[in-house]
Write a protein that holds these residues in place. Structure first.
Motif, PDB file in Angstrom:
ATOM      1  N   UNK A  28      11.045  27.020  52.131  1.00 48.15           N
ATOM      2  CA  UNK A  28      10.890  25.657  51.629  1.00 48.15           C
ATOM      3  C   UNK A  28       9.429  25.355  51.318  1.00 48.15           C
ATOM      4  N   UNK A  29       8.545  25.789  52.208  1.00 50.82           N
ATOM      5  CA  UNK A  29       7.108  25.582  51.985  1.00 50.82           C
ATOM      6  C   UNK A  29       6.671  26.296  50.706  1.00 50.82           C
ATOM      7  N   UNK A  41      11.101  38.022  49.808  1.00 51.75           N
ATOM      8  CA  UNK A  41      10.722  38.707  51.049  1.00 51.75           C
ATOM      9  C   UNK A  41      10.763  37.790  52.266  1.00 51.75           C
ATOM     10  N   UNK A  42      11.057  36.513  52.057  1.00 52.47           N
ATOM     11  CA  UNK A  42      11.038  35.519  53.135  1.00 52.47           C
ATOM     12  C   UNK A  42      12.442  35.347  53.711  1.00 52.47           C
ATOM     13  N   UNK A  43      12.529  35.388  55.025  1.00 50.34           N
ATOM     14  CA  UNK A  43      13.812  35.174  55.686  1.00 50.34           C
ATOM     15  C   UNK A  43      13.888  33.816  56.372  1.00 50.34           C
ATOM     16  N   UNK A  44      12.757  33.255  56.731  1.00 52.19           N
ATOM     17  CA  UNK A  44      12.703  31.972  57.422  1.00 52.19           C
ATOM     18  C   UNK A  44      12.889  30.830  56.415  1.00 52.19           C
ATOM     19  N   UNK A  45      13.961  30.022  56.576  1.00 54.72           N
ATOM     20  CA  UNK A  45      14.230  28.935  55.629  1.00 54.72           C
ATOM     21  C   UNK A  45      13.087  27.915  55.527  1.00 54.72           C
ATOM     22  N   UNK A  46      12.424  27.627  56.630  1.00 52.06           N
ATOM     23  CA  UNK A  46      11.309  26.679  56.588  1.00 52.06           C
ATOM     24  C   UNK A  46      10.154  27.233  55.766  1.00 52.06           C
ATOM     25  N   UNK A  65       7.783  36.481  45.972  1.00 53.86           N
ATOM     26  CA  UNK A  65       7.397  36.131  47.348  1.00 53.86           C
ATOM     27  C   UNK A  65       8.593  35.608  48.134  1.00 53.86           C
ATOM     28  N   UNK A  66       9.415  34.780  47.500  1.00 53.82           N
ATOM     29  CA  UNK A  66      10.583  34.218  48.180  1.00 53.82           C
ATOM     30  C   UNK A  66      11.613  35.287  48.531  1.00 53.82           C
TER      31      UNK A  66
END
Length: 120
Positions: free
Chosen positions: A74-75, A66-71, A63-64
């Protein structure tokens, strides 16, 4: 409020330990020597929770990725950490004991061999 802060701190510490795996490198040198006198039940619970931890680690790593938003990342990391804490506690092992075993494995080849044998 205090319990929530402690749970979050435990989750972050557990996530750190799990990210290090059984080979902490330089981090192991910064950790004070911990006793390695763990009973068979504690080690058994440590071994039992590893499959749950691995499932969480794999799921959240995917999952991480595919994530580009640092916030948002972090969540997700905090969520994964809390799931790992829950998995450890659900097995009946205290997070502190889990962490002590994980750190001890880095410095005690006999304990590491014992745990690896139990995992097979």
């Amino acid at each position: 409020m205090f319990k929530s802060s402690m749970t979050r701190a435990n989750a972050l510490l557990l996530a750190l330990v799990l990210a290090l795996g059984f080979s902490g490198g330089a981090m192991a040198q910064e950790v004070p020597q911990l006793g390695t006198d763990f009973d068979e039940n504690q080690l058994s619970l440590f071994v039992e929770v590893q499959s749950d931890i691995q499932e969480i680690r794999v799921e959240y790593s995917e999952r991480l990725a595919t994530i580009e938003d640092p916030e948002q990342a972090t969540v997700l990391q905090e969520e994964a950490g809390q799931l790992m804490v829950d998995a450890v506690e659900d097995k009946g092992l205290e997070v502190e004991t889990y962490n002590m075993i994980a750190f001890a494995l880095q410095n005690d080849p006999e304990l590491l061999e014992r745990v690896q044998t139990m995992m097979n």
